[in-house]
Design a protein around this motif. Sequence first.
Motif, PDB file in Angstrom:
ATOM      1  N   PHE A 181      53.302  19.362 -20.937  1.00 32.84           N
ATOM      2  CA  PHE A 181      53.990  18.378 -21.770  1.00 32.84           C
ATOM      3  C   PHE A 181      55.303  18.946 -22.304  1.00 32.84           C
ATOM      4  CE2 PHE A 181      54.703  16.374 -25.955  1.00 32.84           C
ATOM      5  CZ  PHE A 181      54.819  15.050 -25.548  1.00 32.84           C
ATOM      6  N   VAL A 182      55.296  20.212 -22.684  1.00 30.25           N
ATOM      7  CA  VAL A 182      56.525  20.853 -23.168  1.00 30.25           C
ATOM      8  C   VAL A 182      57.586  20.869 -22.067  1.00 30.25           C
ATOM      9  CG1 VAL A 182      57.526  23.029 -23.966  1.00 30.25           C
ATOM     10  CG2 VAL A 182      55.354  22.238 -24.913  1.00 30.25           C
ATOM     11  N   LEU A 183      57.197  21.248 -20.863  1.00 27.24           N
ATOM     12  CA  LEU A 183      58.155  21.299 -19.763  1.00 27.24           C
ATOM     13  C   LEU A 183      58.615  19.904 -19.351  1.00 27.24           C
ATOM     14  CD1 LEU A 183      56.697  24.115 -17.475  1.00 27.24           C
ATOM     15  CD2 LEU A 183      58.509  24.253 -19.179  1.00 27.24           C
ATOM     16  N   LEU A 184      57.704  18.943 -19.373  1.00 24.21           N
ATOM     17  CA  LEU A 184      58.094  17.571 -19.046  1.00 24.21           C
ATOM     18  C   LEU A 184      59.084  17.039 -20.071  1.00 24.21           C
ATOM     19  CD1 LEU A 184      57.809  15.012 -17.360  1.00 24.21           C
ATOM     20  CD2 LEU A 184      55.804  14.402 -18.732  1.00 24.21           C
ATOM     21  N   THR A 185      58.858  17.342 -21.338  1.00 24.91           N
ATOM     22  CA  THR A 185      59.791  16.924 -22.388  1.00 24.91           C
ATOM     23  C   THR A 185      61.167  17.533 -22.159  1.00 24.91           C
ATOM     24  OG1 THR A 185      57.969  16.746 -23.974  1.00 24.91           O
ATOM     25  CG2 THR A 185      60.202  16.877 -24.877  1.00 24.91           C
ATOM     26  N   ALA A 186      61.201  18.827 -21.824  1.00 24.57           N
ATOM     27  CA  ALA A 186      62.475  19.491 -21.544  1.00 24.57           C
ATOM     28  C   ALA A 186      63.168  18.865 -20.338  1.00 24.57           C
ATOM     29  CB  ALA A 186      62.249  20.983 -21.316  1.00 24.57           C
ATOM     30  N   THR A 187      62.393  18.508 -19.316  1.00 25.79           N
ATOM     31  CA  THR A 187      62.961  17.877 -18.124  1.00 25.79           C
ATOM     32  C   THR A 187      63.594  16.534 -18.461  1.00 25.79           C
ATOM     33  OG1 THR A 187      61.253  18.934 -16.778  1.00 25.79           O
ATOM     34  CG2 THR A 187      62.470  17.135 -15.773  1.00 25.79           C
ATOM     35  N   LEU A 188      62.890  15.720 -19.247  1.00 26.24           N
ATOM     36  CA  LEU A 188      63.415  14.404 -19.616  1.00 26.24           C
ATOM     37  C   LEU A 188      64.651  14.528 -20.502  1.00 26.24           C
ATOM     38  CD1 LEU A 188      60.122  12.405 -20.308  1.00 26.24           C
ATOM     39  CD2 LEU A 188      61.603  12.309 -18.298  1.00 26.24           C
ATOM     40  N   GLY A 191      67.589  15.405 -18.349  1.00 26.05           N
ATOM     41  CA  GLY A 191      68.081  14.239 -17.622  1.00 26.05           C
ATOM     42  C   GLY A 191      68.780  13.238 -18.517  1.00 26.05           C
ATOM     43  N   LEU A 192      68.325  13.140 -19.770  1.00 26.05           N
ATOM     44  CA  LEU A 192      68.904  12.177 -20.708  1.00 26.05           C
ATOM     45  C   LEU A 192      70.281  12.606 -21.199  1.00 26.05           C
ATOM     46  CD1 LEU A 192      68.578   9.625 -22.469  1.00 26.05           C
ATOM     47  CD2 LEU A 192      67.414  11.056 -24.159  1.00 26.05           C
ATOM     48  N   PHE A 193      70.416  13.877 -21.544  1.00 26.11           N
ATOM     49  CA  PHE A 193      71.662  14.336 -22.163  1.00 26.11           C
ATOM     50  C   PHE A 193      72.626  14.992 -21.175  1.00 26.11           C
ATOM     51  CE2 PHE A 193      68.654  14.348 -25.764  1.00 26.11           C
ATOM     52  CZ  PHE A 193      69.359  13.511 -26.635  1.00 26.11           C
ATOM     53  N   GLY A 195      72.549  14.265 -17.643  1.00 22.88           N
ATOM     54  CA  GLY A 195      72.395  13.609 -16.354  1.00 22.88           C
ATOM     55  C   GLY A 195      73.653  13.641 -15.501  1.00 22.88           C
ATOM     56  N   GLU A 196      74.818  13.470 -16.125  1.00 25.56           N
ATOM     57  CA  GLU A 196      76.059  13.468 -15.361  1.00 25.56           C
ATOM     58  C   GLU A 196      76.367  14.838 -14.786  1.00 25.56           C
ATOM     59  OE1 GLU A 196      79.280  11.856 -17.563  1.00 25.56           O
ATOM     60  OE2 GLU A 196      78.356   9.890 -17.814  1.00 25.56           O
ATOM     61  N   GLU A 197      76.066  15.909 -15.553  1.00 23.66           N
ATOM     62  CA  GLU A 197      76.297  17.253 -15.044  1.00 23.66           C
ATOM     63  C   GLU A 197      75.299  17.629 -13.956  1.00 23.66           C
ATOM     64  OE1 GLU A 197      76.133  16.409 -18.116  1.00 23.66           O
ATOM     65  OE2 GLU A 197      78.004  17.003 -19.114  1.00 23.66           O
ATOM     66  N   VAL A 198      74.063  17.109 -14.092  1.00 23.34           N
ATOM     67  CA  VAL A 198      73.022  17.484 -13.138  1.00 23.34           C
ATOM     68  C   VAL A 198      73.092  16.649 -11.872  1.00 23.34           C
ATOM     69  CG1 VAL A 198      70.532  17.606 -12.762  1.00 23.34           C
ATOM     70  CG2 VAL A 198      71.488  18.327 -14.954  1.00 23.34           C
ATOM     71  N   TYR A 199      73.145  15.326 -12.025  1.00 22.25           N
ATOM     72  CA  TYR A 199      73.078  14.425 -10.881  1.00 22.25           C
ATOM     73  C   TYR A 199      74.366  13.659 -10.613  1.00 22.25           C
ATOM     74  CZ  TYR A 199      68.038  15.162 -10.745  1.00 22.25           C
ATOM     75  OH  TYR A 199      66.793  15.725 -10.651  1.00 22.25           O
ATOM     76  N   GLY A 200      75.364  13.863 -11.456  1.00 22.13           N
ATOM     77  CA  GLY A 200      76.598  13.136 -11.265  1.00 22.13           C
ATOM     78  C   GLY A 200      76.535  11.695 -11.744  1.00 22.13           C
ATOM     79  N   ARG A 201      75.533  11.355 -12.530  1.00 25.02           N
ATOM     80  CA  ARG A 201      75.404   9.996 -13.074  1.00 25.02           C
ATOM     81  C   ARG A 201      74.677  10.077 -14.405  1.00 25.02           C
ATOM     82  NH1 ARG A 201      70.218   8.452 -12.727  1.00 25.02           N
ATOM     83  NH2 ARG A 201      68.878   9.446 -11.164  1.00 25.02           N
ATOM     84  N   ALA A 202      74.923   9.085 -15.234  1.00 20.74           N
ATOM     85  CA  ALA A 202      74.266   9.037 -16.533  1.00 20.74           C
ATOM     86  C   ALA A 202      72.828   8.541 -16.369  1.00 20.74           C
ATOM     87  CB  ALA A 202      75.043   8.118 -17.474  1.00 20.74           C
ATOM     88  N   TRP A 203      72.036   8.718 -17.439  1.00 23.08           N
ATOM     89  CA  TRP A 203      70.652   8.241 -17.443  1.00 23.08           C
ATOM     90  C   TRP A 203      70.613   6.746 -17.170  1.00 23.08           C
ATOM     91  CZ3 TRP A 203      65.730  10.380 -18.538  1.00 23.08           C
ATOM     92  CH2 TRP A 203      64.718   9.451 -18.800  1.00 23.08           C
TER      93      TRP A 203
END
Length: 263
Positions: A181-188, A191-193, A195-203
Amino acid sequence: MILTSAPTPSLLLAIAAALAYGVAAACHASASPHPPRMALLLAWLLHGLSIVLELWTTEPRFGFGPALSVTAWLALTVYGIEYHLLPRLQPHWWLALCAALAALLGALFPGQPLQGQHSPWMGAHLALGIASYCLFAIAVVHGWMMQRAEKRMRAGTAAEETGLPLLSLENLTFRFAQAGFVLLTATLLAGLFFGEEVYGRAWSWRHKEVFSVLAWLSFAGLLLARWRHGLRGKKAVRLLNIGALLLLLAYAGSRFVIEVLMR
């Protein structure tokens, strides 16, 4: 299915790993424990090498197949370490068959290329997500063992036949669930904050995000009910399984639809 004219080295290693996993599972009832353990160790090494060859290339790919393959390999690693730390924990050789299937899926369906313009942080984001997959998979396995131990206890089966005590299995189940749950929270949050740096798009509220949040809510409800009301037994395992299924659908399920069904 993505196949080339000639089998790739990672595919050959995955096939060899699957065969070794099968040998380990088939020989688990032999008089000596050494042959199945040696076969399992060989399978684990071949599986890990196939993952490395698939990901460390000039054009790395990732999708539902590699996600399941890495998850199975990590889960088997954690279970193996736990087995050595807890001698009373019984081996469950059907896990080797699951790992064999995952190894083949990872090599046969390598996914889509990870585009070069994406941030280097994508690796960290994927690592967090796969690690949470692994921990929840281990929690589900322990939840199954917990229910099995409870049934045997009610049937009057000797304690030594059930492996770890029921309370120990329950504690391990929730510890893995808490860590996942801790790691899933960190993952979300990543992606939320970011997302543009990671995937090139916002959440955005696409299938992956919706299922991920639903899984997070399921796990949060499970842990809250455990903390506030002492939730345990079948209800706790059922909620854990629901959350794990939603999480499986979030990435592996959505990528399977894109990479296989929509091709």
